[in-house]
Design a protein around this motif. Sequence first.
Motif, PDB file in Angstrom:
ATOM      1  N   VAL A 117     -11.684  -4.238  28.662  1.00 29.71           N
ATOM      2  CA  VAL A 117     -10.656  -5.272  28.525  1.00 29.71           C
ATOM      3  C   VAL A 117      -9.451  -4.646  27.840  1.00 29.71           C
ATOM      4  N   LYS A 118      -8.351  -4.512  28.563  1.00 29.79           N
ATOM      5  CA  LYS A 118      -7.189  -3.783  28.027  1.00 29.79           C
ATOM      6  C   LYS A 118      -6.568  -4.493  26.838  1.00 29.79           C
ATOM      7  N   ASP A 119      -6.712  -5.826  26.748  1.00 24.67           N
ATOM      8  CA  ASP A 119      -6.115  -6.555  25.635  1.00 24.67           C
ATOM      9  C   ASP A 119      -6.956  -6.484  24.361  1.00 24.67           C
ATOM     10  N   PHE A 120      -8.165  -5.913  24.462  1.00 24.93           N
ATOM     11  CA  PHE A 120      -9.040  -5.831  23.288  1.00 24.93           C
ATOM     12  C   PHE A 120      -8.776  -4.530  22.537  1.00 24.93           C
ATOM     13  N   ASN A 121      -7.790  -4.570  21.653  1.00 26.10           N
ATOM     14  CA  ASN A 121      -7.488  -3.436  20.792  1.00 26.10           C
ATOM     15  C   ASN A 121      -7.673  -3.900  19.354  1.00 26.10           C
ATOM     16  N   ASP A 122      -8.590  -3.253  18.626  1.00 26.09           N
ATOM     17  CA  ASP A 122      -8.964  -3.704  17.290  1.00 26.09           C
ATOM     18  C   ASP A 122      -8.589  -2.673  16.226  1.00 26.09           C
ATOM     19  N   PRO A 123      -7.421  -2.825  15.602  1.00 28.71           N
ATOM     20  CA  PRO A 123      -7.074  -1.938  14.482  1.00 28.71           C
ATOM     21  C   PRO A 123      -7.721  -2.426  13.183  1.00 28.71           C
ATOM     22  N   ASN A 124      -8.109  -1.484  12.347  1.00 24.14           N
ATOM     23  CA  ASN A 124      -8.645  -1.784  11.019  1.00 24.14           C
ATOM     24  C   ASN A 124      -7.960  -0.859  10.018  1.00 24.14           C
ATOM     25  N   ALA A 125      -7.551  -1.388   8.880  1.00 21.37           N
ATOM     26  CA  ALA A 125      -6.873  -0.582   7.871  1.00 21.37           C
ATOM     27  C   ALA A 125      -7.280  -1.056   6.487  1.00 21.37           C
ATOM     28  N   SER A 126      -7.417  -0.124   5.554  1.00 26.56           N
ATOM     29  CA  SER A 126      -7.727  -0.498   4.182  1.00 26.56           C
ATOM     30  C   SER A 126      -7.108   0.499   3.215  1.00 26.56           C
ATOM     31  N   PHE A 127      -6.712  -0.006   2.063  1.00 29.21           N
ATOM     32  CA  PHE A 127      -6.227   0.829   0.972  1.00 29.21           C
ATOM     33  C   PHE A 127      -6.964   0.406  -0.291  1.00 29.21           C
ATOM     34  N   ASN A 128      -7.631   1.361  -0.934  1.00 28.34           N
ATOM     35  CA  ASN A 128      -8.385   1.077  -2.146  1.00 28.34           C
ATOM     36  C   ASN A 128      -8.020   2.083  -3.221  1.00 28.34           C
ATOM     37  N   ALA A 129      -7.897   1.603  -4.445  1.00 31.56           N
ATOM     38  CA  ALA A 129      -7.575   2.466  -5.585  1.00 31.56           C
ATOM     39  C   ALA A 129      -8.512   2.128  -6.736  1.00 31.56           C
ATOM     40  N   ASN A 130      -8.767   3.107  -7.576  1.00 31.09           N
ATOM     41  CA  ASN A 130      -9.605   2.855  -8.744  1.00 31.09           C
ATOM     42  C   ASN A 130      -9.236   3.807  -9.881  1.00 31.09           C
ATOM     43  N   TYR A 131      -9.590   3.365 -11.075  1.00 28.81           N
ATOM     44  CA  TYR A 131      -9.377   4.192 -12.258  1.00 28.81           C
ATOM     45  C   TYR A 131     -10.683   4.235 -13.036  1.00 28.81           C
ATOM     46  N   ARG A 132     -11.169   5.426 -13.307  1.00 21.32           N
ATOM     47  CA  ARG A 132     -12.437   5.603 -14.013  1.00 21.32           C
ATOM     48  C   ARG A 132     -12.204   6.350 -15.321  1.00 21.32           C
ATOM     49  N   THR A 133     -12.830   5.831 -16.351  1.00 19.62           N
ATOM     50  CA  THR A 133     -12.808   6.516 -17.640  1.00 19.62           C
ATOM     51  C   THR A 133     -14.096   6.171 -18.370  1.00 19.62           C
ATOM     52  N   GLY A 134     -14.818   7.178 -18.838  1.00 17.28           N
ATOM     53  CA  GLY A 134     -16.107   6.935 -19.449  1.00 17.28           C
ATOM     54  C   GLY A 134     -17.039   6.276 -18.446  1.00 17.28           C
ATOM     55  N   GLY A 135     -17.621   5.162 -18.811  1.00 20.08           N
ATOM     56  CA  GLY A 135     -18.505   4.448 -17.891  1.00 20.08           C
ATOM     57  C   GLY A 135     -17.847   3.273 -17.216  1.00 20.08           C
ATOM     58  N   VAL A 136     -16.504   3.158 -17.332  1.00 15.75           N
ATOM     59  CA  VAL A 136     -15.781   2.012 -16.779  1.00 15.75           C
ATOM     60  C   VAL A 136     -15.079   2.417 -15.493  1.00 15.75           C
ATOM     61  N   ASP A 137     -15.252   1.601 -14.454  1.00 17.10           N
ATOM     62  CA  ASP A 137     -14.603   1.834 -13.162  1.00 17.10           C
ATOM     63  C   ASP A 137     -13.820   0.571 -12.804  1.00 17.10           C
ATOM     64  N   ILE A 138     -12.479   0.663 -12.802  1.00 20.88           N
ATOM     65  CA  ILE A 138     -11.613  -0.461 -12.434  1.00 20.88           C
ATOM     66  C   ILE A 138     -11.106  -0.215 -11.018  1.00 20.88           C
ATOM     67  N   PHE A 139     -11.280  -1.192 -10.131  1.00 20.20           N
ATOM     68  CA  PHE A 139     -10.952  -0.955  -8.729  1.00 20.20           C
ATOM     69  C   PHE A 139     -10.208  -2.144  -8.131  1.00 20.20           C
ATOM     70  N   GLY A 140      -9.513  -1.876  -7.030  1.00 21.02           N
ATOM     71  CA  GLY A 140      -8.813  -2.925  -6.305  1.00 21.02           C
ATOM     72  C   GLY A 140      -8.350  -2.403  -4.959  1.00 21.02           C
TER      73      GLY A 140
END
Length: 323
Positions: A117-140
């Motif tokens: 099916v030529k109209d079935f084009n499925d793009p997927n995109a993601s951007f993830n960032a995180n900051y780790r220090t000691g035992g703490v992981d902050i992500f978004g």
Amino acid sequence: KLTGEGLATSVRGSVLENAGTANDVLKKVPGLIKGKDGLEVIGKGKPQIYINGRKMNDPSELDRILSHEIQSVEVINNPGAQYDATIRAVVRIRTIRRQGEGFGFNVNLVDEQSLRVKDFNDPNASFNANYRTGGVDIFGGVNYAQSSQRQTSDLVQETTGNPAYKQVEDLVGDFISKNAGLINAGVNWQISDNHFTGFKVDYNRNVGYSDYTLMEGDIYRNNELIDHLKTVNNGKNGARIPSSLGVNTYYNGTVGKLGIDLNLDYFQQNDNKISTAVEDSDIQDATVVTESLTDSKLYAAKLVLSYPVWMGQLQVGTEETFS
């Protein structure tokens, strides 16, 4: 390998590590198949999915987890007492513990084109960032995922009695959904080797939805043709854009030999869809417009305590759900 509850598949270090997203991994895991209603455990139907012990309420999470972040997948086709009695199968996903200190990010871009099916084009995109220090992981992060499906079916419906009716129809349906994850944020904190806690927030919106279905066929009464019916149905989002919000906080750890697994969840979802069905009949034409509005909220808590006993493990716990 076989476990006491099901079948475990190691993803880290295997070819599945480069499959793409968690969705791509699960489609290739032994015991799982991709059905018309999503992932299914063979012979058991749709499973309840857990990610690091947390119940997954939003299926779009599987598009945000990359395959190389998964440690293992376990398919349980005989769930124990710690799961709801109505659940016939469970899939448990374990992710790797991210290493290193400081700031990090990843960008993932995928495009899938249907060869039929030529109209079935499925793009997927993601951007993830995180900051780790000691035992703490902050992500978004943020993400976008599009999914296209086509269904073709031959339908036969027979109503016995006098008179007897028979309806023979062909069905073709196209379904396209576009989801944007606007918020994906949280904190994981490894207090020590035996204590883990954290929380996570997910907010998603269905920014585009289309549903086209064509049904055409004949209706017979006592084997005599009485009508030729053609129905075209078009569905779309209503004025209110469908969205979902999920909040989870957890604690997992051991005190002495006692294991503690606690999860607290809040989940809300709203849906608004409009469909227009146009019927072309030899007897009487008709147009039917339907609008659906759905609002749902869920509060849930689950606590499981475990203690080693001889060669096994004793578990006791409770799960409370208010919806």
